[in-house]
Design a protein around this motif. Sequence first.
Motif: not given
Length: 355
Positions: A188-207
Amino acid sequence: MVPSLVARLGIEHPLIQAPMSGSTTPALVAAVSNAGALGSLGAGYLEPQAILDQAREIRAASGHPFAINLFVLPETFEVDMAAVDAARRALDALMEREGLDVRTVMPARWAPSFAEQFAALCEARPAVASFAFDLISPGQMRQLKQLGIVVVGTATTVAEARAWEELGADAVSLQSAEAGGHRGTFLHEPEEALIGLFALLPLTARAVKIPLIAAGGIMDGRGMLAAEVLGAAASQLGTAFLACPECGAAAAWKHDLAGSTEHDVATIRSFSGRAARGLRNTYVKAMAAIEAELPAYPVTNALTSPLRRAAAAAGRGDLLSEWCGQGAGLSRAMPAGELVAVLMDEYVQARRAFD
């Protein structure tokens, strides 16, 4: 926590010292590993022989597992020489204005050969190999597995974590928006991938099914526990170790961390040509108008190298690439082994509070 990852890494604590290229030293890596966590050597800027030499230094000081991290880069780069010339003029003018008696030079090559670095990593045979900026090849993954090396990929989005899982990585380090240093984004472009840890963790854990390592903004044991509750098998801390005496960060950089605030941390391209997180200082402000015109990594990184060395020697932290995460103001200056003990005591105390 997922105990299997900690056991597989051969460490005592669910704690990894981030591989901060240019700042990690063999002494820091060994001290962290000796304390029961996983020390990591940031080798992205090192020539192959330096990787081998520093791996030997670590082993001489510690018999515990450690990691080596590399930046995955192409062997050749397309370079716009007109942009290089313009960047050199701007950098030279800035150095003259700031009173630094050094100027840019054309390097023999823009960056070390990744293929040669990878060969050195395989020869050094650390317990763990981690990678950022892109995926390694399937052949390189097979080679690492044959050597019994645990492979950790860096991801800034769910899609990137899936890509590492599909390639065969043993774990993925999730670099959130709060994390310091160069962004590992590659899909992705870097600006599109600035995701907070508390959202990124559970979203990725599900995937994905492979273990997740939380990286970004974690500065104490409470943060480690919070990351674990959200699905992390371990926490990776970088900024927390910058103030340690074993860390190779310049003294002026360490000084500036303590007085920084959360809004001082910005996404910066002007030091290296690649998005990175650090303090918005004199250099960053001076180069803001032409940041978008600077050559991509690693070209600008090579061009700014003389300036950064001169700034460190002059005690000018405001002209350095002061990489750090969002919680830099919470850094604590203490020996690395002592910091590991403090972090783990905080982690244990935080767990007890919920029992």
